[in-house]
Design a protein around this motif. Structure first.
Motif, short mmCIF file in Angstrom:
data_model
loop_
_atom_site.label_atom_id
_atom_site.label_comp_id
_atom_site.label_asym_id
_atom_site.label_seq_id
_atom_site.Cartn_x
_atom_site.Cartn_y
_atom_site.Cartn_z
N MET A 70 0.81 -1.43 0.04
CA MET A 70 -0.06 -0.02 -0.12
C MET A 70 1.02 1.25 -0.07
SD MET A 70 -3.22 1.36 0.16
CE MET A 70 -4.06 0.14 0.74
N PRO A 71 0.77 2.33 -1.06
CA PRO A 71 1.39 3.37 -0.90
C PRO A 71 1.52 3.96 0.35
CG PRO A 71 0.14 3.31 -2.85
CD PRO A 71 -0.51 2.36 -1.85
N ASN A 72 2.52 4.74 0.81
CA ASN A 72 2.56 5.45 2.13
C ASN A 72 2.24 6.90 1.56
OD1 ASN A 72 2.89 6.21 4.69
ND2 ASN A 72 5.33 6.22 4.71
N TRP A 73 0.91 7.28 1.93
CA TRP A 73 0.55 8.73 1.73
C TRP A 73 0.61 9.61 2.66
CZ3 TRP A 73 -1.46 10.59 -2.71
CH2 TRP A 73 -1.63 9.71 -3.83
N LEU A 74 1.09 9.15 4.01
CA LEU A 74 0.99 10.07 5.17
C LEU A 74 2.34 9.76 6.02
CD1 LEU A 74 -2.57 9.34 6.58
CD2 LEU A 74 -1.73 11.32 4.97
N LEU A 75 2.79 10.93 6.31
CA LEU A 75 4.00 10.94 7.20
C LEU A 75 3.45 11.73 8.70
CD1 LEU A 75 7.05 10.66 7.97
CD2 LEU A 75 7.26 13.02 7.10
N SER A 76 3.13 10.84 9.70
CA SER A 76 2.54 11.35 10.91
C SER A 76 3.28 11.42 12.12
CB SER A 76 1.31 10.16 11.08
OG SER A 76 0.48 9.92 10.07
N GLY A 116 5.26 21.51 -5.62
CA GLY A 116 6.48 21.20 -5.35
C GLY A 116 6.94 21.08 -3.78
N GLY A 117 6.04 20.98 -2.86
CA GLY A 117 6.42 20.92 -1.44
C GLY A 117 6.42 19.40 -1.06
N THR A 118 6.98 19.30 0.16
CA THR A 118 7.16 18.01 0.74
C THR A 118 6.35 17.85 1.98
OG1 THR A 118 9.24 18.53 2.07
CG2 THR A 118 9.63 17.77 -0.22
N ALA A 119 6.13 16.57 2.39
CA ALA A 119 5.67 16.33 3.64
C ALA A 119 6.21 16.85 4.80
CB ALA A 119 5.31 14.82 3.89
N ALA A 120 7.49 16.88 4.84
CA ALA A 120 8.39 17.27 6.15
C ALA A 120 8.18 18.70 6.49
CB ALA A 120 9.88 16.92 5.66
N GLU A 121 8.01 19.62 5.53
CA GLU A 121 7.72 21.07 5.93
C GLU A 121 6.53 20.94 6.77
OE1 GLU A 121 7.06 25.44 4.05
OE2 GLU A 121 7.66 23.98 2.55
N LEU A 131 3.05 13.10 -1.58
CA LEU A 131 2.59 12.75 -2.98
C LEU A 131 3.79 11.68 -3.87
CD1 LEU A 131 1.69 16.32 -4.03
CD2 LEU A 131 0.42 14.56 -3.02
N PRO A 132 3.39 11.16 -4.58
CA PRO A 132 4.27 10.19 -5.49
C PRO A 132 5.14 11.08 -6.28
CG PRO A 132 1.70 9.77 -5.83
CD PRO A 132 1.78 11.00 -4.97
N GLY A 133 6.07 10.36 -6.45
CA GLY A 133 7.03 11.14 -7.36
C GLY A 133 8.10 11.94 -6.45
N ARG A 134 7.99 11.99 -5.36
CA ARG A 134 9.06 12.51 -4.55
C ARG A 134 9.31 11.93 -3.11
NH1 ARG A 134 5.53 17.63 -4.70
NH2 ARG A 134 5.17 16.48 -6.39
N MET A 135 10.49 12.17 -2.54
CA MET A 135 11.09 11.45 -1.51
C MET A 135 9.68 11.32 -0.30
SD MET A 135 14.01 10.28 -2.12
CE MET A 135 14.46 9.87 -0.29
N PRO A 136 9.54 9.73 0.09
CA PRO A 136 10.41 8.67 -0.29
C PRO A 136 9.72 7.95 -1.39
CG PRO A 136 8.78 8.34 1.57
CD PRO A 136 8.69 9.94 1.26
N ARG A 137 8.77 8.66 -2.22
CA ARG A 137 7.98 7.77 -3.04
C ARG A 137 8.60 8.21 -4.62
NH1 ARG A 137 1.90 8.77 -1.98
NH2 ARG A 137 1.74 7.01 -3.52
N MET A 175 15.57 17.48 -9.08
CA MET A 175 14.36 16.82 -8.41
C MET A 175 13.31 17.92 -8.13
SD MET A 175 16.52 14.76 -5.42
CE MET A 175 15.00 14.44 -4.53
N ALA A 176 13.79 19.17 -7.90
CA ALA A 176 12.69 20.16 -7.69
C ALA A 176 11.69 20.53 -8.88
CB ALA A 176 13.30 21.45 -7.11
N ALA A 177 12.56 20.56 -10.06
CA ALA A 177 11.91 20.82 -11.18
C ALA A 177 10.92 19.67 -11.69
CB ALA A 177 12.80 20.80 -12.51
N GLY A 178 11.24 18.39 -11.30
CA GLY A 178 10.45 17.27 -11.70
C GLY A 178 9.18 17.41 -10.78
N ALA A 179 9.22 17.62 -9.60
CA ALA A 179 8.01 17.62 -8.50
C ALA A 179 7.09 18.78 -9.23
CB ALA A 179 8.58 17.91 -7.17
#
Length: 251
Positions: free
Chosen positions: A1-7, A24-29, A47-53, A159-163
């Protein structure tokens, strides 16, 4: 199952707060907010397509993104709130609509930030088709928000441009479809110096039958980074309006 959440760690009597990232943002922020938002258990959407996905396929449209999230993300069974900034505001709104259509539990409040009401015309742009360097320069000029350490590194720039390309494709191909107003109260945030006007924020009121409040903060599109403390206090106040259905007390 994809990991959608960092909790963040669970907290007794806390509301679950789901934070949907900007383009372009990440969950960590957004997970960093857990330190100061003591009344919430923060879940940052990954989101898919950025760390760690990084190896996962990025959905090509808002519809595909929402369908995947609603089908796969493990949402709380108790009281919860959605917060989304910029593209994340549109994502959170469409997820709420999809949950309503499916007859599933809805957030006690939807907090949208830094995005015009979805039925309003969006500027016709094709940022997602630009070469990497031009894409990054365009986003920096329009909204800022790209850290200097990212712009200074060839690897991080790629990486930023891809996201950003993936997110702008979702944004620039988005089409709003009319529907019933949500039975969910809306809180709308924005920056006083952002390109999004007060009228465009106020227009979110058309998308709820449960009341809207609008507040603007000093700063531009990323006002929430410039002065986070007043934003977090306002978000805590919004969380406090959501009452537990089981106990009838504020979260």
């Amino acid at each position: 199952m994809p990991n959608w959440l960092l909790s963040a760690a669970p907290r007794a009597a806390a509301c679950d707060l789901y934070c949907f990232p900007h383009g372009g943002g990440t969950a960590a922020e957004y997970l960093r907010w857990a330190r100061d938002l003591r009344s919430a258990r923060v879940h940052a959407v990954q989101l898919p397509g950025r760390m760690p996905r990084l190896d996962e396929t990025v959905p090509g449209s808002m519809r595909e993104l929402v369908e995947a999230f609603v089908a796969q993300a493990p949402l709380a069974t108790g009281p919860f709130v959605f917060f989304g900034h910029s593209l994340g505001a549109l994502f959170a709104y469409e997820v709420t609509r999809a949950l309503a259509t499916a007859g599933r539990p809805l957030p006690g409040r939807l907090v949208v930030s830094g995005f015009r009401a979805p039925h309003l015309p969006h500027p016709a742009t094709l940022v997602h088709r630009l070469p990497d360097d031009e894409l990054l320069d365009t986003v920096s000029r329009l909204h800022g928000g790209l850290p200097e350490e990212v712009l200074a590194s060839a690897e991080l720039r790629k990486m930023a441009a891809g996201a950003l390309r993936a997110d702008y494709r979702i944004l620039e191909t988005y089409v709003w479809h009319p529907g019933d107003p949500l039975p969910v109260p809306l809180t709308v945030f924005g920056g006083e110096d952002d390109r999004i006007t007060a009228d465009e924020l106020e227009a979110w009121g058309e998308h709820t039958a449960a009341g809207t409040s609008v507040r603007r903060f000093p700063g531009g599109h990323f006002y929430l980074r410039e002065r986070p403390a007043p934003v977090q206090r306002a978000l805590a106040a919004a969380l406090a309006t959501v009452r537990s259905a089981e106990r009838g007390t504020p979260c």
